[in-house]
Motif scaffolding. Structure first.
Motif, PDB file in Angstrom:
ATOM      1  N   SER A 265      46.291  56.554  44.195  1.00 12.05           N
ATOM      2  CA  SER A 265      45.291  56.035  45.124  1.00 12.05           C
ATOM      3  C   SER A 265      44.142  55.377  44.375  1.00 12.05           C
ATOM      4  O   SER A 265      43.619  54.339  44.801  1.00 12.05           O
ATOM      5  CB  SER A 265      44.756  57.173  46.003  1.00 12.05           C
ATOM      6  N   ILE A 266      43.735  55.970  43.247  1.00  6.71           N
ATOM      7  CA  ILE A 266      42.689  55.358  42.428  1.00  6.71           C
ATOM      8  C   ILE A 266      43.119  53.975  41.958  1.00  6.71           C
ATOM      9  O   ILE A 266      42.354  53.008  42.012  1.00  6.71           O
ATOM     10  CB  ILE A 266      42.356  56.264  41.225  1.00  6.71           C
ATOM     11  N   ILE A 267      44.364  53.862  41.491  1.00  9.04           N
ATOM     12  CA  ILE A 267      44.871  52.561  41.052  1.00  9.04           C
ATOM     13  C   ILE A 267      44.871  51.566  42.208  1.00  9.04           C
ATOM     14  O   ILE A 267      44.416  50.426  42.074  1.00  9.04           O
ATOM     15  CB  ILE A 267      46.289  52.708  40.471  1.00  9.04           C
ATOM     16  N   GLY A 268      45.376  51.998  43.363  1.00  8.04           N
ATOM     17  CA  GLY A 268      45.412  51.113  44.520  1.00  8.04           C
ATOM     18  C   GLY A 268      44.043  50.668  44.975  1.00  8.04           C
ATOM     19  O   GLY A 268      43.863  49.548  45.465  1.00  8.04           O
ATOM     20  N   ASP A 269      43.035  51.555  44.798  1.00 11.06           N
ATOM     21  CA  ASP A 269      41.676  51.227  45.218  1.00 11.06           C
ATOM     22  C   ASP A 269      41.075  50.089  44.392  1.00 11.06           C
ATOM     23  O   ASP A 269      40.239  49.337  44.877  1.00 11.06           O
ATOM     24  CB  ASP A 269      40.765  52.454  45.081  1.00 11.06           C
ATOM     25  N   TRP A 270      41.496  49.970  43.129  1.00  5.52           N
ATOM     26  CA  TRP A 270      40.780  49.098  42.205  1.00  5.52           C
ATOM     27  C   TRP A 270      41.588  47.922  41.683  1.00  5.52           C
ATOM     28  O   TRP A 270      41.064  47.111  40.912  1.00  5.52           O
ATOM     29  CB  TRP A 270      40.266  49.928  41.017  1.00  5.52           C
ATOM     30  N   VAL A 271      42.845  47.776  42.082  1.00  7.41           N
ATOM     31  CA  VAL A 271      43.685  46.685  41.567  1.00  7.41           C
ATOM     32  C   VAL A 271      43.968  45.690  42.684  1.00  7.41           C
ATOM     33  O   VAL A 271      44.293  46.081  43.814  1.00  7.41           O
ATOM     34  CB  VAL A 271      45.011  47.247  41.000  1.00  7.41           C
ATOM     35  N   ALA A 272      43.877  44.404  42.367  1.00  6.81           N
ATOM     36  CA  ALA A 272      44.126  43.346  43.352  1.00  6.81           C
ATOM     37  C   ALA A 272      45.594  43.347  43.771  1.00  6.81           C
ATOM     38  O   ALA A 272      46.485  43.747  43.013  1.00  6.81           O
ATOM     39  CB  ALA A 272      43.741  41.988  42.779  1.00  6.81           C
ATOM     40  N   SER A 273      45.863  42.884  44.991  1.00  5.80           N
ATOM     41  CA  SER A 273      47.200  42.967  45.563  1.00  5.80           C
ATOM     42  C   SER A 273      48.239  42.183  44.759  1.00  5.80           C
ATOM     43  O   SER A 273      49.398  42.584  44.687  1.00  5.80           O
ATOM     44  CB  SER A 273      47.181  42.467  47.010  1.00  5.80           C
ATOM     45  N   ASP A 274      47.841  41.052  44.147  1.00  2.00           N
ATOM     46  CA  ASP A 274      48.817  40.252  43.403  1.00  2.00           C
ATOM     47  C   ASP A 274      49.068  40.793  41.997  1.00  2.00           C
ATOM     48  O   ASP A 274      49.802  40.185  41.212  1.00  2.00           O
ATOM     49  CB  ASP A 274      48.378  38.788  43.336  1.00  2.00           C
ATOM     50  N   GLN A 275      48.445  41.922  41.652  1.00  2.00           N
ATOM     51  CA  GLN A 275      48.661  42.538  40.348  1.00  2.00           C
ATOM     52  C   GLN A 275      49.167  43.979  40.466  1.00  2.00           C
ATOM     53  O   GLN A 275      49.299  44.673  39.460  1.00  2.00           O
ATOM     54  CB  GLN A 275      47.348  42.543  39.545  1.00  2.00           C
ATOM     55  N   ARG A 276      49.469  44.405  41.681  1.00  2.00           N
ATOM     56  CA  ARG A 276      49.797  45.817  41.872  1.00  2.00           C
ATOM     57  C   ARG A 276      51.164  46.193  41.323  1.00  2.00           C
ATOM     58  O   ARG A 276      51.352  47.303  40.841  1.00  2.00           O
ATOM     59  CB  ARG A 276      49.700  46.168  43.361  1.00  2.00           C
ATOM     60  N   GLY A 277      52.129  45.287  41.427  1.00  2.00           N
ATOM     61  CA  GLY A 277      53.428  45.604  40.852  1.00  2.00           C
ATOM     62  C   GLY A 277      53.316  45.879  39.369  1.00  2.00           C
ATOM     63  O   GLY A 277      53.873  46.852  38.849  1.00  2.00           O
ATOM     64  N   ARG A 278      52.577  45.013  38.662  1.00  2.00           N
ATOM     65  CA  ARG A 278      52.372  45.195  37.228  1.00  2.00           C
ATOM     66  C   ARG A 278      51.607  46.487  36.944  1.00  2.00           C
ATOM     67  O   ARG A 278      51.966  47.252  36.032  1.00  2.00           O
ATOM     68  CB  ARG A 278      51.604  43.996  36.683  1.00  2.00           C
TER      69      ARG A 278
END
Length: 362
Positions: free
Chosen positions: A89-102
């Motif tokens: 959840s922390i990662i999802g909170d702070w990473v842009a949607s076009d970089q989430r797979g990476r």
């Protein structure tokens, strides 16, 4: 854990239950942890979970019967319930949607690195000084992690901002829409296979006269391949080609790896099967976790990941317990647990394929 339970006098069926106990309590804990993470933030629940997990692992060294080990496993699963949903959840909170797979691929690699180091190290320690040395070391690592996490997250907001990261999808009413359905169907199938590996493969290797260290090395092969996939540009493939293509290809890879394990008669063949399984897992994990992040906004992301990892626990629990039952039914054959798990994974391929064809699927 499986050999430790056997050494305490557990039957083949009880070994599977002991291994699955963690996942069963973790399943229910994940569901509750999601609400806690969204209500009270990420930091506090993670710290409490680390403390409980460290104490539970330490208790493994002091149990005297399979029943006591079963209780310790149950507490362990409950205590660890907030850890992975909170971290992702922390990662999802702070990473842009076009970089989430990476980003999810790199996070998955960080999970796989200790998964590569831990099993062989545990096997060496167990062979040299007994299983208790493994539990003592693990408890120390968890305690150090607790202190480090508490120190570096002092400035973490008490709650996730509802605006989320740049490019965040709109928040949905419930985190169980089309994206969550496809991610959970994929995860369940893969983790049934993981449960079979954890509970059945060490016993297969022991029956072939292999040491605990060699058993650990086989899991290291799986982890190493998964790391190479997730940490490489391949880990971000879902950012470029969409989430569903890596899911489908990865599912086929996981099923293929399980099928190889079902017919393997040598250690080399087992290592090859684990490598193929790791390749499939490395494709599936970043895409599936990115789908979960996009399924709900930050105010509900804890619940979305709570559901996701509850499904993870359910799959591992069913795979672990089911492998023990199948082992008891087919004592003269070691392949059925792997073949059944491969069939479950293959069933998920058309399911995810149908979801992919729904309007708006990416």
């Amino acid at each position: 854990m499986a050999p430790h339970a056997r050494n305490l006098g557990a039957s083949a069926a009880l070994v599977g239950i002991v291994v699955a106990a963690y996942s069963i309590t973790n399943l229910f804990g994940n569901l509750g942890a999601g609400f806690v993470l969204d209500r009270w933030g990420r930091r506090g629940p993670i710290i409490l979970g680390l403390a409980t997990t460290a104490l539970a692992v330490l208790s493994y060294a002091f149990v005297q019967s399979p029943e006591q080990l079963l209780v310790a496993r149950a507490i362990h699963g409950l205590g660890a319930a907030a850890l992975t949903p909170g971290a992702f959840s922390i990662i999802g909170d702070w990473v842009a949607s076009d970089q989430r797979g990476r980003a999810m691929g790199l996070a998955g690699a960080m999970i796989a690195i200790p998964a590569m180091i831990g099993p062989p190290a545990a096997g060496v320690l167990r062979d040299a000084w007994g299983a208790d040395s493994v539990f003592f070391l693990d408890a120390v690592v968890l305690a150090v992690t607790l202190l480090a996490f508490a120190a570096v997250t002092r400035q973490l907001p008490s709650k996730a901002s509802r605006s989320g990261a740049p490019g965040d999808a709109r928040e949905v009413a419930l985190p169980m829409g089309r994206l969550m359905l496809s991610a959970n169907a994929t995860l369940f199938a893969v983790t049934v296979g993981v449960g079979v590996l954890v509970a059945h493969l060490p016993l297969v290797l022991e029956s072939q006269g292999e040491s605990a260290a060699r058993s650990g090395y086989s899991f290291a092969v799986f982890a190493l391949v998964a790391i190479l996939v997730m940490a490489s540009p391949v880990g971000g493939a879902s950012d470029r080609f969409g989430r569903f293509v890596p899911l489908l290809v990865g599912l086929v890879g996981v099923a293929g790896g399980l099928a190889v394990l079902g017919v393997a008669e040598s250690y080399g063949a087992i290592a090859a099967g684990m490598a193929v399984f790791g390749l499939g897992y490395g494709l599936v994990f970043p895409a599936a976790t990115a789908l979960v992040t996009e399924a709900a906004g930050p105010g509900r992301r804890g619940r979305a990941f709570g559901i996701f990892y509850a499904v993870y626990s359910l799959g591992v629990a069913i795979g672990s317990a089911g492998s023990g039952r199948l082992s008891g039914l087919y004592e003269d054959s070691l392949g059925p647990p792997f073949f059944v798990a491969a069939a479950v994974v293959l069933v998920a391929v058309p399911i995810v394929g149908v979801i992919r064809r729904l309007p708006g699927a990416r």
